[in-house]
Design an enzyme around this catalytic site. Structure first.
Site, PDB file in Angstrom:
ATOM      1  N   LYS A 178       0.847  -1.193   0.000  1.00  0.00           N
ATOM      2  CA  LYS A 178       0.000   0.000   0.000  1.00  0.00           C
ATOM      3  C   LYS A 178       0.882   1.243   0.000  1.00  0.00           C
ATOM      4  O   LYS A 178       1.484   1.592   1.017  1.00  0.00           O
ATOM      5  CB  LYS A 178      -0.907   0.044   1.232  1.00  0.00           C
ATOM      6  CG  LYS A 178      -2.002   1.091   1.054  1.00  0.00           C
ATOM      7  CD  LYS A 178      -2.435   1.767   2.338  1.00  0.00           C
ATOM      8  CE  LYS A 178      -1.677   3.013   2.652  1.00  0.00           C
ATOM      9  NZ  LYS A 178      -1.774   4.114   1.700  1.00  0.00           N
ATOM     10  N   GLY A 231       6.701   5.612   8.386  1.00  0.00           N
ATOM     11  CA  GLY A 231       5.804   6.770   8.428  1.00  0.00           C
ATOM     12  C   GLY A 231       5.855   7.422   9.790  1.00  0.00           C
ATOM     13  O   GLY A 231       6.894   7.405  10.459  1.00  0.00           O
ATOM     14  N   SER A 232       4.714   7.978  10.203  1.00  0.00           N
ATOM     15  CA  SER A 232       4.710   8.771  11.442  1.00  0.00           C
ATOM     16  C   SER A 232       4.724   7.877  12.679  1.00  0.00           C
ATOM     17  O   SER A 232       4.291   6.725  12.644  1.00  0.00           O
ATOM     18  CB  SER A 232       3.473   9.665  11.484  1.00  0.00           C
ATOM     19  OG  SER A 232       2.321   8.864  11.574  1.00  0.00           O
ATOM     20  N   ASN A 233       5.185   8.466  13.764  1.00  0.00           N
ATOM     21  CA  ASN A 233       5.263   7.766  15.036  1.00  0.00           C
ATOM     22  C   ASN A 233       3.873   7.316  15.498  1.00  0.00           C
ATOM     23  O   ASN A 233       3.687   6.182  15.954  1.00  0.00           O
ATOM     24  CB  ASN A 233       5.903   8.732  16.045  1.00  0.00           C
ATOM     25  CG  ASN A 233       6.486   8.003  17.213  1.00  0.00           C
ATOM     26  OD1 ASN A 233       5.737   7.603  18.078  1.00  0.00           O
ATOM     27  ND2 ASN A 233       7.794   7.811  17.214  1.00  0.00           N
ATOM     28  N   GLY A 236       2.559   4.430  13.356  1.00  0.00           N
ATOM     29  CA  GLY A 236       3.381   3.249  13.636  1.00  0.00           C
ATOM     30  C   GLY A 236       3.023   2.605  14.974  1.00  0.00           C
ATOM     31  O   GLY A 236       2.923   1.384  15.090  1.00  0.00           O
ATOM     32  N   GLU A 253       9.678   2.005  11.019  1.00  0.00           N
ATOM     33  CA  GLU A 253      10.686   3.075  10.894  1.00  0.00           C
ATOM     34  C   GLU A 253       9.905   4.380  10.935  1.00  0.00           C
ATOM     35  O   GLU A 253       9.121   4.661  10.043  1.00  0.00           O
ATOM     36  CB  GLU A 253      11.475   2.898   9.586  1.00  0.00           C
ATOM     37  CG  GLU A 253      12.801   3.630   9.612  1.00  0.00           C
ATOM     38  CD  GLU A 253      12.640   5.111   9.418  1.00  0.00           C
ATOM     39  OE1 GLU A 253      12.663   5.859  10.425  1.00  0.00           O
ATOM     40  OE2 GLU A 253      12.468   5.528   8.261  1.00  0.00           O
ATOM     41  N   CYS A 287      13.312  11.448   7.021  1.00  0.00           N
ATOM     42  CA  CYS A 287      13.359  11.028   8.427  1.00  0.00           C
ATOM     43  C   CYS A 287      14.773  11.194   8.968  1.00  0.00           C
ATOM     44  O   CYS A 287      14.974  11.262  10.174  1.00  0.00           O
ATOM     45  CB  CYS A 287      12.878   9.605   8.582  1.00  0.00           C
ATOM     46  SG  CYS A 287      13.697   8.467   7.499  1.00  0.00           S
ATOM     47  N   GLU A 388       9.548  16.168  15.720  1.00  0.00           N
ATOM     48  CA  GLU A 388       9.821  16.111  14.282  1.00  0.00           C
ATOM     49  C   GLU A 388       8.987  17.177  13.559  1.00  0.00           C
ATOM     50  O   GLU A 388       7.760  17.176  13.643  1.00  0.00           O
ATOM     51  CB  GLU A 388       9.478  14.711  13.746  1.00  0.00           C
ATOM     52  CG  GLU A 388       9.994  14.478  12.351  1.00  0.00           C
ATOM     53  CD  GLU A 388       9.806  13.038  11.874  1.00  0.00           C
ATOM     54  OE1 GLU A 388       8.695  12.506  12.009  1.00  0.00           O
ATOM     55  OE2 GLU A 388      10.777  12.462  11.333  1.00  0.00           O
TER      56      GLU A 388
HETATM   57  N1  LIG Z   1       9.701   8.170   8.892  1.00  0.00           N
HETATM   58  C1  LIG Z   1       9.455   8.792   7.752  1.00  0.00           C
HETATM   59  O1  LIG Z   1      10.199   8.702   6.795  1.00  0.00           O
HETATM   60  C2  LIG Z   1       8.192   9.574   7.623  1.00  0.00           C
HETATM   61  C3  LIG Z   1       7.692  10.311   8.667  1.00  0.00           C
HETATM   62  N2  LIG Z   1       6.544  11.016   8.506  1.00  0.00           N
HETATM   63  C4  LIG Z   1       6.057  11.854   9.625  1.00  0.00           C
HETATM   64  O2  LIG Z   1       4.659  11.735   9.726  1.00  0.00           O
HETATM   65  C5  LIG Z   1       4.022  13.000   9.609  1.00  0.00           C
HETATM   66  C6  LIG Z   1       2.656  12.830   8.944  1.00  0.00           C
HETATM   67  O3  LIG Z   1       2.800  12.274   7.636  1.00  0.00           O
HETATM   68  P1  LIG Z   1       1.745  11.203   7.096  1.00  0.00           P
HETATM   69  O4  LIG Z   1       1.944  11.016   5.647  1.00  0.00           O
HETATM   70  O5  LIG Z   1       0.366  11.587   7.558  1.00  0.00           O
HETATM   71  O6  LIG Z   1       2.214   9.861   7.859  1.00  0.00           O
HETATM   72  P2  LIG Z   1       1.428   8.508   8.076  1.00  0.00           P
HETATM   73  O7  LIG Z   1       2.173   7.731   9.092  1.00  0.00           O
HETATM   74  O8  LIG Z   1      -0.004   8.758   8.316  1.00  0.00           O
HETATM   75  O9  LIG Z   1       1.532   7.775   6.630  1.00  0.00           O
HETATM   76  C7  LIG Z   1       2.482   6.812   6.275  1.00  0.00           C
HETATM   77  C8  LIG Z   1       1.807   5.644   5.556  1.00  0.00           C
HETATM   78  O10 LIG Z   1       0.913   4.991   6.465  1.00  0.00           O
HETATM   79  C9  LIG Z   1      -0.394   4.937   5.911  1.00  0.00           C
HETATM   80  N3  LIG Z   1      -1.367   4.955   7.004  1.00  0.00           N
HETATM   81  C10 LIG Z   1      -1.975   6.034   7.575  1.00  0.00           C
HETATM   82  N4  LIG Z   1      -2.843   5.629   8.537  1.00  0.00           N
HETATM   83  C11 LIG Z   1      -2.780   4.273   8.579  1.00  0.00           C
HETATM   84  C12 LIG Z   1      -3.451   3.285   9.360  1.00  0.00           C
HETATM   85  N5  LIG Z   1      -4.340   3.607  10.297  1.00  0.00           N
HETATM   86  N6  LIG Z   1      -3.168   1.984   9.137  1.00  0.00           N
HETATM   87  C13 LIG Z   1      -2.251   1.630   8.208  1.00  0.00           C
HETATM   88  N7  LIG Z   1      -1.600   2.528   7.414  1.00  0.00           N
HETATM   89  C14 LIG Z   1      -1.846   3.840   7.615  1.00  0.00           C
HETATM   90  C15 LIG Z   1      -0.449   6.142   4.998  1.00  0.00           C
HETATM   91  O11 LIG Z   1      -1.498   6.037   4.055  1.00  0.00           O
HETATM   92  P3  LIG Z   1      -2.201   7.324   3.368  1.00  0.00           P
HETATM   93  O12 LIG Z   1      -1.272   8.475   3.540  1.00  0.00           O
HETATM   94  O13 LIG Z   1      -2.374   6.918   1.965  1.00  0.00           O
HETATM   95  O14 LIG Z   1      -3.509   7.515   4.070  1.00  0.00           O
HETATM   96  C16 LIG Z   1       0.935   6.078   4.376  1.00  0.00           C
HETATM   97  O15 LIG Z   1       0.971   5.093   3.379  1.00  0.00           O
HETATM   98  C17 LIG Z   1       5.032  13.845   8.828  1.00  0.00           C
HETATM   99  O16 LIG Z   1       4.868  15.207   9.057  1.00  0.00           O
HETATM  100  C18 LIG Z   1       6.335  13.312   9.381  1.00  0.00           C
HETATM  101  O17 LIG Z   1       6.609  13.943  10.618  1.00  0.00           O
HETATM  102  C19 LIG Z   1       5.857  10.984   7.315  1.00  0.00           C
HETATM  103  C20 LIG Z   1       6.317  10.268   6.246  1.00  0.00           C
HETATM  104  C21 LIG Z   1       7.553   9.537   6.314  1.00  0.00           C
HETATM  105  O1  LIG Z   2      18.690  10.194   3.712  1.00  0.00           O
HETATM  106  C1  LIG Z   2      18.717   9.001   3.858  1.00  0.00           C
HETATM  107  O2  LIG Z   2      19.711   8.435   4.288  1.00  0.00           O
HETATM  108  C2  LIG Z   2      17.482   8.201   3.556  1.00  0.00           C
HETATM  109  C3  LIG Z   2      16.298   8.978   3.980  1.00  0.00           C
HETATM  110  C4  LIG Z   2      15.045   8.249   3.958  1.00  0.00           C
HETATM  111  O3  LIG Z   2      14.926   7.185   3.414  1.00  0.00           O
HETATM  112  C5  LIG Z   2      13.885   8.835   4.614  1.00  0.00           C
HETATM  113  O4  LIG Z   2      13.910   9.985   4.996  1.00  0.00           O
HETATM  114  O5  LIG Z   2      12.862   8.117   4.737  1.00  0.00           O
END
Ligand SMILES: NC(=O)C1=CN([C@@H]2O[C@H](COP(=O)(O)OP(=O)(O)OC[C@H]3O[C@@H](n4cnc5c(N)ncnc54)[C@H](OP(=O)(O)O)[C@@H]3O)[C@@H](O)[C@H]2O)C=CC1
Ligand SMILES: O=C(O)CCC(=O)C(=O)O
Length: 498
Positions: A178, A231-233, A236, A253, A287, A388
């Site tokens: 997904k 994705g987000s904390n 996760g 992660e 991240c 973050e």
């Molecule tokens: N560690 C990293 O690399 C990342 C960190 N972030 C942090 O998260 C914040 C918010 O970003 P956001 O995109 O909303 O992050 P999310 O954690 O919501 O999204 C990441 C992924 O998880 C999916 N997702 C969302 N809700 C659920 C759920 N209940 N069950 C399963 N999967 C789910 C999203 O789907 P969909 O978006 O399609 O609804 C997307 O594919 C950012 O500002 C940043 O701080 C964000 C992205 C990457």
């Molecule tokens: O900059 C990197 O080392 C990788 C970064 C990354 O994958 C991320 O931000 O999710």
């Protein structure tokens, strides 16, 4: 530059080797311009169910294909990605906004991962070990888990997916993927590549749709035995809670609050370059982005001046224009979050030296742009130093010693990446030992991980698993211990032989 055409105005799911439409769709928008790129399916739980059924069936056969043959498909995927690198990079810039130079770097990471993981098809090492008894053989080997789910974010729409799906596939699993709804184009393009490379149908299934529907259905599905999430904390943690209840393996992660430490003996020009690249590259939406600079008091003013001078050269705009070094923020929610943190920083007493506001001139119309921002005189316990922000915002925190710097680095909830600029080899070794992060850089910024090393972090960044590197295989395999007794009689182990 000639604009690349996606060739469709509506994406479709890829399930059981077929391109399947969904009833509902949503617009995918270029964050640099606000223009619609394509419609993406908003699938329902039924699509997940179909994908799991296909994956279960296909995986049984796939697990029996010798791993070197499974790897051949990944080599082919790598060649096709290489041939299409420029197309993929431009489409990536269009959907995500990152500047073309960075998009090319991200696609290259995916290509590297294809060849690296294809090589694993001839390794997938287990262990042989002596057995306790005569005429007995003992070994451990990796076995695929079965059907695995990967949930990926918008900030690295292709690289992170390759970090997860390639090890899963070479190890003999079938994948339900997904992608983030914000950035589905890379998933569509990669699914086409898998199809052309000859991956058997049902081994990769791409189901587009929201996290709350498709992601949630995957997390709850009893036949998906692993969830690998970036994705987000908050998301996760919720996924981990549900997986815990089901005893489902989960790999998380979830970001960072990464710091560059600049010591009083550092090469300051080098440090400035490292900070600029890792704080403002990808508009800070990594991240691993540097969002704190922990600087020795003795060089603080000098570093501030050099940073301010170089920040003036950062051209901001549409990433497809190669003169631009910083692209847009992914969407309005991202921009609003950054704006809130600027107010928080000011109210906490940090001093704003540059930036601090969105860019709204005619040149930026339609997009979401934020000026690269520098705070100084922050303290390690301020919210802007702990939370973050995911934007081009960096805060200088002055300290007086290496020990103080390491303590400031370690006092945040996250532990992904850290860096130190120093010329002192003793400080290098002390820092790499004591910095509580999964990745440590010396005389380089906090970004730029290589795919053959483990990627992930400590504390709130994850749950102990790693993407990338040979360690990624641990997420997508079970260890099996095998004993072969060739003595011809029943030998009993674990009995007291004295
Ligand atoms: N560690 C990293 O690399 C990342 C960190 N972030 C942090 O998260 C914040 C918010 O970003 P956001 O995109 O909303 O992050 P999310 O954690 O919501 O999204 C990441 C992924 O998880 C999916 N997702 C969302 N809700 C659920 C759920 N209940 N069950 C399963 N999967 C789910 C999203 O789907 P969909 O978006 O399609 O609804 C997307 O594919 C950012 O500002 C940043 O701080 C964000 C992205 C990457
Ligand atoms: O900059 C990197 O080392 C990788 C970064 C990354 O994958 C991320 O931000 O999710």
């Amino acid at each position: 530059m000639e604009t690349i055409s996606l060739g469709t105005d509506k994406l479709t799911n890829f399930i059981d080797g077929e391109w399947q439409e969904a009833n509902e769709t949503a617009a995918v928008v270029n964050p640099a311009t606000g223009e619609e790129i394509v419609q993406v399916p908003l699938s329902d739980e039924g699509a997940v169910e179909r994908a799991v059924k296909a994956a279960k069936k296909a995986q049984k056969e796939w697990a029996l294909v010798p791993a070197p043959q499974r790897a051949e498909v990944l080599y082919q995927v790598g060649y096709l990605m290489k041939q299409r690198k420029e197309r993929l990079s431009q489409l990536l810039t269009m959907e995500n906004g990152k500047v073309l130079e960075e998009a090319r770097g991200e696609v290259q990471e995916g290509i590297d991962m294809a060849f690296y993981m294809a090589g694993e098809g001839r390794r997938l090492f287990g262990h042989t070990t002596p057995a306790e008894l005569k005429d007995k053989f003992a070994m451990s080997q990796r076995a695929p888990v079965g059907v695995v789910g990967i949930i990926t974010p918008w900030n690295f729409p292709i690289a992170i997916a390759t970090w997860k799906s390639f090890p899963a596939i070479v190890a003999g699993n079938a994948v339900i993927w997904k992608p983030a709804t914000e950035t589905p184009v890379m998933a569509y393009e990669l699914a086409k590549i898998f199809e052309e490379a000859g991956l058997p149908k049902g081994i990769i299934n791409v189901v587009f749709g929201s996290g709350s529907v498709v992601g949630d259905a995957m997390v709850h599905h009893p036949d998906i035995r692993v969830i690998s999430f970036t994705g987000s904390n908050e998301t996760g943690r919720n996924i981990a809670g549900e997986c815990g209840r089901q005893l489902k393996k989960v790999s998380l992660e979830m970001g960072g609050k990464n710091a560059v430490i600049v010591m009083d003996d550092a090469d300051l020009d080098l440090a400035v370059d490292g900070i600029l690249w890792s704080a403002f590259g990808t508009s800070g939406q990594r991240c691993t982005a540097c969002s704190r600079v922990i600087v020795h008091e003795k060089v603080k003013t000098d570093l501030e001046e050099r940073l301010l001078a170089k920040m003036k050269d950062l051209t901001i705009g549409n990433g497809l224009d190669e003169k631009n070094k910083v692209g847009p923020i992914i969407n309005k929610a991202g921009l609003d979050k950054i704006k809130q943190y600027i107010e928080i920083g000011k109210n906490e007493g940090a001093k704003l030296l540059a930036g601090g506001s969105p860019l709204e001139d005619e040149a930026y119309r339609g997009g979401h742009y934020f000026a690269p921002t520098l705070f100084t005189d922050a303290t390690a316990d301020m919210r802007i130093s702990r939370e973050e922000i995911f934007g081009p915002v960096v805060s200088l925190i002055p300290v007086n010693s290496l020990e103080e710097a390491i303590e400031a680095n370690n006092q945040v909830e996250y532990g992904l990446s850290s860096s130190i600029f120093t010329r002192d080899v003793n400080r290098v070794f002390q820092a790499q030992r004591d910095l509580d992060t999964g990745i440590v850089y010396v005389n380089a910024g906090t970004t730029g991980a290589e795919i053959h090393l483990p990627f992930g972090g400590t504390k709130g960044t994850g749950n102990g698993h790693r993407d990338s590197g040979v360690q990624a295989l641990d997420v997508f395999t079970e260890w099996k211990a095998v004993y072969v007794d060739y003595s011809g009689k029943l030998q009993r182990a674990q009995i007291d032989v004295d």
